[in-house]
Write a protein that holds these residues in place. Structure first.
Motif, short mmCIF file in Angstrom:
data_model
loop_
_atom_site.label_atom_id
_atom_site.label_comp_id
_atom_site.label_asym_id
_atom_site.label_seq_id
_atom_site.Cartn_x
_atom_site.Cartn_y
_atom_site.Cartn_z
N MET B 261 29.86 61.43 28.39
CA MET B 261 30.95 62.27 28.87
C MET B 261 32.19 61.45 29.18
N SER B 262 31.98 60.27 29.72
CA SER B 262 33.17 59.48 30.05
C SER B 262 33.85 58.99 28.79
N ILE B 263 33.06 58.71 27.78
CA ILE B 263 33.67 58.28 26.51
C ILE B 263 34.50 59.41 25.93
N ILE B 264 33.95 60.62 26.02
CA ILE B 264 34.73 61.76 25.53
C ILE B 264 36.02 61.89 26.32
N ASP B 265 35.91 61.71 27.63
CA ASP B 265 37.13 61.79 28.45
C ASP B 265 38.18 60.80 27.99
N VAL B 266 37.72 59.58 27.78
CA VAL B 266 38.68 58.53 27.38
C VAL B 266 39.30 58.86 26.03
N VAL B 267 38.44 59.26 25.10
CA VAL B 267 38.96 59.57 23.76
C VAL B 267 39.94 60.73 23.81
#
Lengths: 232, 599
Positions: B261-267
């Motif tokens: 989820m955090s990777i999605i947020d960053v992307v």
């Protein structure tokens, strides 16, 4: 070039179509291509029920007291509700005592030794008679029983091959994790030692008399025969 | 081991007579028979229902209430029976446990009542048989969740926020929006802004009518560029704040950063910042446009708000192998048919099948029964193969899909069950170990039996670990050729029995490996061979039979123990001195064996 292409491809096309057609028919079972893969279930009628002879008769035939017979029967019936033990169950039960090794071969020989009437199953009478000899019998009877166990084909002679089978079965029970490591020739060497000791006339077989004679002269064996008298 | 098999121990011991003539070493002395208690019937009166069983049956499990002396507290002299004021229906199952060794869970009973009875009678639930264990655990979990839900719904029960630190309460607010109003507000605000952002992305590209000084139509994004930019900025600011707050509150920052989820947020928010940083350079604008595509990933942020999305993602992940196989078989079929179509259509003029990759498109469209019609075969051969292709496409695609769907559900449920079972297994084994204290009497005799077998074969049982370590040692040192056969001469006296084995300690002799069997006549003296052993207690080889053997076995070794000892290192090769104190070994080349003879 066009025609050549067409011809070549035509053949391929026809072949493909035919093969597919055949395969489809096979799948539908309209074309019996392979053998009949009929798996017949062998209905094992487990409705075998066996009731043992009366308590008085067994008391007379064996050297156990009434109470002991009762205890034995209860344990027997618990494990084998149908009243007879077949070889599989026998092997199962015996293997539970030797979890590290493979006790099935020795259990097989034991089963044959207990199954005196050779009908493929050990009833309570067979069981209790065998135990009576082993636990309450004279040394002569016990040795007789042991000879019977080793003599796989019951011809009255123990050959080296029979003894090797028995020895391997015993060593199998030890399993793989032993100290020292079990080697291939260990059973064979043990058999050699055994035959050296037992085979007096060096004719390659051990008869019952040689066996009993030799055992009676060996104090270790004599002592160990009395080992399990207080079992039960 | 099943309790019933204990009844067959006399048989197993009797059958050991079959080994005696074969054995070359004397057998160990059997343990003394414990005086058997009176074998009688016991009457158990449970709230009026009378149960009767043998005393022995109950004593199979000596650390439960019924198997130990604790039941004496319930003895009722007037009626000469044991009276329990408990539920007779559940007691039936408990008594069956003693009889058969298996504990069953009756489905119609309430789980908490059952648990209470089990704990009253001192039985650990972990020994419930496999047939009923899953059901039991499921019901228990349901019950606990229900209790938990009740507690949570109960407003008087809420955890005071002061108990948790600010960071922990923030994390809790993020993970469970229902805990406080602030969290709920935050949840809805972020959800709203995700939706707004996604809609803005979509609306940007809609044509908005033409402007007089431009020939073609403009998209709304270009027309109202400023508005969209402001909207985008607002959304990205909210997302950035949210991400930073989550990062701050996370109990394990490293784990949080690694999570999906955090990777999605960053992307989702990166493109904006990259766009800010980069100027309107022609070279990188192409790449910049690509980056904007990533903004659509913001839609994945909804998965925090929807449990269903998470489940879908999980099931896709767990069925990856099935999907992979489907793709692989499809690829194979596509390649085959594309090749065939290409060569079939090669002859025809103005054929669209210019190369095999070009034919891929036709094959895919045909096999999935789309049939766009932009590429059609013109030759007869092509048409034949094309029809075969479309027929097989139906089969290849339509058939595995239901299989995969059912696989999904099966694998999903299975993986859930497997996870449950794995979690339960550890506790189950711990429970088994505690309860498997079977009859100590039985264990003593069983061990004596195994000891007899060891004597017969002149080998010892080891457990796996010891065996492997000793194997490794053997390969390090030169192999000792030993003659395993022992002559029929008497070997050490049966004093090297179970007791002395327990006393055997490790002795690190350099270069020593296996010791050789003894040969020679030893009359009164007992000899202990100390071999190099990695484990202190070789008894552990039999520990698989009974986890707590050492504690339960009352060893009745009344034989004299070794008191003083003489350590003698025999010189190789030793002949057998007559009537010597120490025993020498058969020929061996390199073994250094330390012999400890009793004085």
């Amino acid at each position: 070039m066009l025609t050549m292409n067409l011809e070549g491809l035509e053949m391929i096309a026809v072949l493909v179509v035919v093969v597919l057609f055949v395969k489809v028919l096979e799948q539908f079972g309209l074309l019996e291509a392979g053998y009949d893969d009929s798996v017949e279930d062998e209905l094992e009628l487990s409705a075998v029920r066996h009731r043992p002879e009366g308590l008085e008769q067994l008391e007379a035939q064996t050297r156990f007291s009434r109470k002991e017979l009762q205890i034995l029967y209860r344990g027997f019936k618990n494990e084998c509700p149908s009243g007879v033990v077949n070889e599989e169950t026998f092997k199962d039960i015996y293997s539970q005592f030797f979890p590290q090794g493979d006790a099935s071969t020795y259990a097989h020989f034991l089963f044959n030794a207990f199954d005196t009437d050779h009908n493929g199953s050990v009833s309570f009478e067979d069981f209790v008679m065998g135990l009576s000899i082993l636990l309450r019998g004279t040394v002569q009877e016990k040795l007789n029983w042991a000879f019977n166990l080793y003599d796989i084909n019951k011809d009255g002679y123990i050959t080296k091959e029979e003894m090797l089978d028995i020895m391997k079965a015993i060593y199998d029970m030890m399993g793989k994790c032993t100290y020292p490591v079990l080697k291939e020739e260990t059973p064979r060497q043990h058999v050699e030692v055994f035959f050296q000791k037992m085979d007096k006339n060096k004719d390659g077989v051990v008869t019952i008399d040689e066996f009993i004679d030799c055992c009676q002269n060996d104090e270790n064996i004599m002592r160990s025969m009395h080992l399990f008298e207080n079992v039960l | 081991m099943a309790a019933g098999v204990a009844a067959w121990l006399p048989f197993a011991r009797a059958a050991a007579i079959g080994w005696m003539p074969v054995a070359t070493a004397p057998m160990p002395v059997p343990p003394q028979e414990k005086r058997r208690g009176k074998d009688g019937l016991i009457v158990l009166n449970v709230s009026g229902t009378k149960f009767q069983t043998w005393r022995d049956t109950l004593e199979r499990y000596p650390d439960t209430l019924l198997g130990s002396t604790e039941r004496d507290f319930f003895f009722h002299e007037d009626s000469n029976e044991y009276f329990f004021d408990r539920d007779p229906d559940i007691f039936r199952h408990i008594l069956n446990f003693y009889r058969t060794g298996k504990l069953h869970y009756p489905r119609q009973e309430c789980i908490s009542a059952y648990d209470e009875e089990l704990s009253f009678f001192g039985i650990i639930p972990e020994i419930i048989g496999d047939c009923c264990y899953e059901e039991y655990k499921d019901r228990r979990r349901e019950n606990q969740e229900r209790i938990q839900d009740d507690e949570e719904a109960d407003p008087g029960n809420e955890l005071v926020s002061a108990d948790l630190s600010f960071r922990e309460s923030m994390w809790r607010a993020f993970e469970n929006p229902h805990t406080s109003t602030m969290a709920l507000v935050f949840y809805y605000v972020t959800g709203f802004f995700i939706a707004v952002s996604v809609l803005a992305n979509v609306a940007e590209t809609v044509p908005c009518g033409s402007v007089p000084n431009r020939a073609k139509e403009m998209s709304c994004g270009e027309r109202y560029a400023l508005a969209f930019f402001c909207l985008d900025t607002a959304c990205v600011m909210i997302f950035t704040v949210e991400y930073l707050l989550r990062l701050l509150a996370a109990p394990s920052r490293y784990r949080f950063v690694k999570s999906v989820m955090s990777i999605i947020d960053v992307v989702a928010i990166m493109p904006y910042y990259i766009g800010l940083v980069m100027t309107d350079n022609e070279d990188v604008s192409g790449a910049f446009v690509t980056l904007r595509v990533f903004r659509v990933f913001r839609i994945f942020k909804f998965s925090r708000h929807s449990a269903g999305l998470r489940i879908l993602g999980y099931t896709l992940k767990s069925c990856a192998s099935e999907l992979g196989f489907l793709l692989f078989s499809l690829t194979m079929a596509i390649i085959i048919f594309a090749t065939v179509m290409f060569y079939a259509e090669k002859g025809s003029s103005a054929s669209k099948f210019t190369s095999i990759p070009a034919a891929f498109w036709y094959t895919i469209v045909t096999m999935t029964t789309l049939g766009y019609g932009d590429m059609v075969p013109k030759t007869i051969m092509g048409k034949i193969f094309g029809s075969i292709c479309s027929l097989s496409g139906v089969l290849v695609i339509a058939l595995p899909v239901p299989v995969i769907v059912s696989n999904f559900s099966r694998i999903y449920h299975q993986s859930q069950r497997a996870e449950k079972r794995r979690a339960q297994k550890a506790s189950k084994e711990a429970g088994q170990a505690l309860v498997c204290k079977t009859n100590p009497n039985f264990e003593v005799h069983h061990h004596h039996l195994l000891h007899c077998l060891e004597k017969t074969t002149n080998h010892e049982f080891l457990d796996e670990k010891t065996f492997e370590t000793s194997l490794r040692e053997v390969t390090l040192v030169k192999q000792v050729s030993r003659s395993s056969s022992i002559s029929s001469a008497s070997s050490p006296h049966g004093f090297t029995s179970c007791c002395s084995r327990r006393k055997r300690k490790t002795f690190n002799v350099p270069n020593s490996n296996m010791s050789v069997g003894l040969q020679g006549s030893i009359q009164e003296l007992s000899t202990i061979q100390i071999r190099e052993r990695p484990l202190t207690n070789s008894r552990s080889s039999r520990s698989s039979l009974n986890a707590k053997f050492e504690e339960t076995v009352p060893l009745n070794c009344e034989q004299p123990y070794i008191t003083a000892a003489v350590i003698s290192m025999p010189t190789p090769p030793g002949t057998t001195p007559e009537g010597d104190d120490s025993a020498s070994s058969t020929d061996y080349s390199q073994a250094n064996i330390v012999r400890v003879s009793a004085l």
